[in-house]
Design a protein around this motif. Structure first.
Motif, PDB file in Angstrom:
ATOM      1  N   ALA A  15       0.839  -1.206   0.000  1.00 23.35           N
ATOM      2  CA  ALA A  15       0.000   0.000   0.000  1.00 23.35           C
ATOM      3  C   ALA A  15       0.867   1.247   0.000  1.00 23.35           C
ATOM      4  O   ALA A  15       1.962   1.268   0.554  1.00 23.35           O
ATOM      5  CB  ALA A  15      -0.906   0.003   1.230  1.00 23.35           C
ATOM      6  N   THR A  16       0.373   2.284  -0.628  1.00 28.29           N
ATOM      7  CA  THR A  16       1.087   3.552  -0.683  1.00 28.29           C
ATOM      8  C   THR A  16       1.432   4.045   0.714  1.00 28.29           C
ATOM      9  O   THR A  16       2.500   4.603   0.942  1.00 28.29           O
ATOM     10  CB  THR A  16       0.232   4.601  -1.415  1.00 28.29           C
ATOM     11  OG1 THR A  16      -0.081   4.085  -2.702  1.00 28.29           O
ATOM     12  CG2 THR A  16       0.960   5.913  -1.553  1.00 28.29           C
ATOM     13  N   THR A  17       0.560   3.829   1.667  1.00 29.93           N
ATOM     14  CA  THR A  17       0.818   4.300   3.026  1.00 29.93           C
ATOM     15  C   THR A  17       1.926   3.524   3.718  1.00 29.93           C
ATOM     16  O   THR A  17       2.413   3.940   4.756  1.00 29.93           O
ATOM     17  CB  THR A  17      -0.467   4.211   3.876  1.00 29.93           C
ATOM     18  OG1 THR A  17      -0.964   2.874   3.822  1.00 29.93           O
ATOM     19  CG2 THR A  17      -1.511   5.186   3.371  1.00 29.93           C
ATOM     20  N   ASN A  18       2.347   2.408   3.144  1.00 32.45           N
ATOM     21  CA  ASN A  18       3.443   1.625   3.712  1.00 32.45           C
ATOM     22  C   ASN A  18       4.782   1.968   3.076  1.00 32.45           C
ATOM     23  O   ASN A  18       5.779   1.334   3.367  1.00 32.45           O
ATOM     24  CB  ASN A  18       3.192   0.128   3.527  1.00 32.45           C
ATOM     25  CG  ASN A  18       2.144  -0.382   4.479  1.00 32.45           C
ATOM     26  OD1 ASN A  18       1.878   0.243   5.493  1.00 32.45           O
ATOM     27  ND2 ASN A  18       1.545  -1.508   4.148  1.00 32.45           N
ATOM     28  N   LYS A  19       4.820   2.948   2.185  1.00 36.23           N
ATOM     29  CA  LYS A  19       6.053   3.295   1.483  1.00 36.23           C
ATOM     30  C   LYS A  19       6.554   4.647   1.955  1.00 36.23           C
ATOM     31  O   LYS A  19       5.778   5.526   2.302  1.00 36.23           O
ATOM     32  CB  LYS A  19       5.797   3.327  -0.026  1.00 36.23           C
ATOM     33  CG  LYS A  19       5.393   1.955  -0.549  1.00 36.23           C
ATOM     34  CD  LYS A  19       5.177   1.967  -2.026  1.00 36.23           C
ATOM     35  CE  LYS A  19       4.661   0.603  -2.414  1.00 36.23           C
ATOM     36  NZ  LYS A  19       4.926   0.160  -3.665  1.00 36.23           N
ATOM     37  N   ALA A  20       7.869   4.802   1.928  1.00 38.95           N
ATOM     38  CA  ALA A  20       8.461   6.088   2.286  1.00 38.95           C
ATOM     39  C   ALA A  20       8.047   7.125   1.259  1.00 38.95           C
ATOM     40  O   ALA A  20       7.853   6.819   0.090  1.00 38.95           O
ATOM     41  CB  ALA A  20       9.979   5.956   2.319  1.00 38.95           C
ATOM     42  N   TYR A  21       7.890   8.359   1.694  1.00 41.95           N
ATOM     43  CA  TYR A  21       7.493   9.438   0.793  1.00 41.95           C
ATOM     44  C   TYR A  21       8.052  10.756   1.298  1.00 41.95           C
ATOM     45  O   TYR A  21       8.477  10.875   2.437  1.00 41.95           O
ATOM     46  CB  TYR A  21       5.970   9.519   0.683  1.00 41.95           C
ATOM     47  CG  TYR A  21       5.320  10.079   1.928  1.00 41.95           C
ATOM     48  CD1 TYR A  21       4.937  11.407   1.981  1.00 41.95           C
ATOM     49  CD2 TYR A  21       5.134   9.296   3.059  1.00 41.95           C
ATOM     50  CE1 TYR A  21       4.369  11.933   3.134  1.00 41.95           C
ATOM     51  CE2 TYR A  21       4.576   9.817   4.202  1.00 41.95           C
ATOM     52  CZ  TYR A  21       4.189  11.136   4.235  1.00 41.95           C
ATOM     53  OH  TYR A  21       3.650  11.658   5.363  1.00 41.95           O
ATOM     54  N   ALA A  22       8.053  11.755   0.426  1.00 38.89           N
ATOM     55  CA  ALA A  22       8.471  13.091   0.810  1.00 38.89           C
ATOM     56  C   ALA A  22       7.222  13.897   1.153  1.00 38.89           C
ATOM     57  O   ALA A  22       6.282  13.905   0.382  1.00 38.89           O
ATOM     58  CB  ALA A  22       9.224  13.749  -0.342  1.00 38.89           C
ATOM     59  N   PRO A  23       7.204  14.573   2.302  1.00 38.49           N
ATOM     60  CA  PRO A  23       6.011  15.325   2.685  1.00 38.49           C
ATOM     61  C   PRO A  23       5.836  16.631   1.925  1.00 38.49           C
ATOM     62  O   PRO A  23       4.884  17.333   2.132  1.00 38.49           O
ATOM     63  CB  PRO A  23       6.222  15.579   4.174  1.00 38.49           C
ATOM     64  CG  PRO A  23       7.693  15.556   4.339  1.00 38.49           C
ATOM     65  CD  PRO A  23       8.211  14.574   3.332  1.00 38.49           C
ATOM     66  N   ASN A  24       6.768  16.999   1.055  1.00 38.60           N
ATOM     67  CA  ASN A  24       6.607  18.184   0.207  1.00 38.60           C
ATOM     68  C   ASN A  24       7.163  17.859  -1.170  1.00 38.60           C
ATOM     69  O   ASN A  24       7.406  16.702  -1.476  1.00 38.60           O
ATOM     70  CB  ASN A  24       7.268  19.415   0.839  1.00 38.60           C
ATOM     71  CG  ASN A  24       8.757  19.240   1.034  1.00 38.60           C
ATOM     72  OD1 ASN A  24       9.431  18.556   0.282  1.00 38.60           O
ATOM     73  ND2 ASN A  24       9.289  19.872   2.062  1.00 38.60           N
ATOM     74  N   GLU A  25       7.404  18.874  -1.983  1.00 38.02           N
ATOM     75  CA  GLU A  25       7.860  18.628  -3.344  1.00 38.02           C
ATOM     76  C   GLU A  25       9.270  18.057  -3.426  1.00 38.02           C
ATOM     77  O   GLU A  25       9.641  17.469  -4.429  1.00 38.02           O
ATOM     78  CB  GLU A  25       7.847  19.934  -4.138  1.00 38.02           C
ATOM     79  CG  GLU A  25       6.488  20.474  -4.409  1.00 38.02           C
ATOM     80  CD  GLU A  25       6.585  21.806  -5.104  1.00 38.02           C
ATOM     81  OE1 GLU A  25       6.864  21.823  -6.303  1.00 38.02           O
ATOM     82  OE2 GLU A  25       6.389  22.830  -4.429  1.00 38.02           O
ATOM     83  N   ALA A  26      10.095  18.281  -2.422  1.00 36.71           N
ATOM     84  CA  ALA A  26      11.479  17.817  -2.463  1.00 36.71           C
ATOM     85  C   ALA A  26      11.519  16.295  -2.507  1.00 36.71           C
ATOM     86  O   ALA A  26      10.579  15.613  -2.127  1.00 36.71           O
ATOM     87  CB  ALA A  26      12.240  18.335  -1.247  1.00 36.71           C
ATOM     88  N   GLN A  27      12.615  15.757  -2.974  1.00 37.14           N
ATOM     89  CA  GLN A  27      12.764  14.312  -3.146  1.00 37.14           C
ATOM     90  C   GLN A  27      13.465  13.703  -1.939  1.00 37.14           C
ATOM     91  O   GLN A  27      14.216  14.363  -1.235  1.00 37.14           O
ATOM     92  CB  GLN A  27      13.559  14.038  -4.426  1.00 37.14           C
ATOM     93  CG  GLN A  27      13.694  12.597  -4.801  1.00 37.14           C
ATOM     94  CD  GLN A  27      12.376  11.897  -5.010  1.00 37.14           C
ATOM     95  OE1 GLN A  27      11.758  11.457  -4.047  1.00 37.14           O
ATOM     96  NE2 GLN A  27      11.936  11.766  -6.244  1.00 37.14           N
ATOM     97  N   VAL A  28      13.231  12.428  -1.732  1.00 37.34           N
ATOM     98  CA  VAL A  28      13.899  11.625  -0.709  1.00 37.34           C
ATOM     99  C   VAL A  28      14.591  10.481  -1.442  1.00 37.34           C
ATOM    100  O   VAL A  28      14.033   9.930  -2.392  1.00 37.34           O
ATOM    101  CB  VAL A  28      12.863  11.061   0.299  1.00 37.34           C
ATOM    102  CG1 VAL A  28      13.506  10.062   1.231  1.00 37.34           C
ATOM    103  CG2 VAL A  28      12.225  12.182   1.090  1.00 37.34           C
ATOM    104  N   LEU A  29      15.806  10.134  -1.025  1.00 34.92           N
ATOM    105  CA  LEU A  29      16.517   9.027  -1.663  1.00 34.92           C
ATOM    106  C   LEU A  29      15.909   7.707  -1.227  1.00 34.92           C
ATOM    107  O   LEU A  29      16.051   7.293  -0.075  1.00 34.92           O
ATOM    108  CB  LEU A  29      18.006   9.061  -1.311  1.00 34.92           C
ATOM    109  CG  LEU A  29      18.833   7.883  -1.836  1.00 34.92           C
ATOM    110  CD1 LEU A  29      18.787   7.817  -3.358  1.00 34.92           C
ATOM    111  CD2 LEU A  29      20.263   7.968  -1.350  1.00 34.92           C
TER     112      LEU A  29
END
Length: 180
Positions: A15-29
């Motif tokens: 599920a999308t909620t189980n994946k790491a994400y960036a809380p704004n427009e910036a990217q996360v590695l």
């Protein structure tokens, strides 16, 4: 009674909620579904573009902002950055990355600058950066060009950015003109 409890499980482990994400427009590695790569974690990465509605000119420059965390037991160094055919990246000096210390490459002033951009940028584009570390090797990531607005509005403007168009007032009908 069991239906609401079971409904939450239907999304599964992907599920999308189980994946790491960036809380704004910036990217996360995120590499292969995991946060970080080769002991390098980048919780925020972005290229500062123009103000909303403006553009960075052809052959212009843009600062690159990275927050880097080296989780290895030994120090590392960011030696070089390349942006493929999207310009060259000037590194003011090799960036030292002590073990388990968050390093911001934009403070007190940007240490990475994307130069000779081959086309105008308005924000919303993504540029692939290859980061060359002394110990971790090459770490690649797609980094967004963000407009200088909202949470990015307090950053210094990108050099040479054109001004955003100024809105011009338009006459509006008054109640007397409309016969009301």
């Amino acid at each position: 009674m069991a239906a609401p409890a079971l409904a939450g499980c239907a999304a599964g482990f992907d599920a999308t909620t189980n994946k790491a994400y960036a809380p704004n427009e910036a990217q996360v590695l995120i590499d292969k579904g995991a946060y970080g790569k080769s002991d390098i974690h980048i919780p925020q990465a972005f290229i500062l573009g123009p103000d909303s509605g403006a553009q960075l000119p052809w052959r212009g420059s843009a600062p690159i902002y990275l927050n880097i965390l080296n989780t290895a037991g030994t120090p590392d160094t960011l030696q070089a950055v390349s942006a493929g055919n999207m310009g060259t990246v000037k590194v003011a000096a090799p960036i030292q990355l002590p073990s388990n210390t968050l390093v911001n490459t934009g403070k007190p002033s940007p240490q990475l600058m994307l130069e000779a951009i081959p086309k105008s940028l308005r924000g919303g584009e993504t540029i692939k950066l290859d980061l060359q570390f002394a110990n971790a090797g090459v770490v690649s990531m797609n980094v967004p060009v963000v407009t200088r607005s909202r949470e990015f509005k307090d950053y210094p403007p990108a050099p040479g950015a054109t001004a955003a168009p100024t809105p011009t007032p338009t006459p509006s009908a008054t109640a007397a003109e409309e016969g009301h």
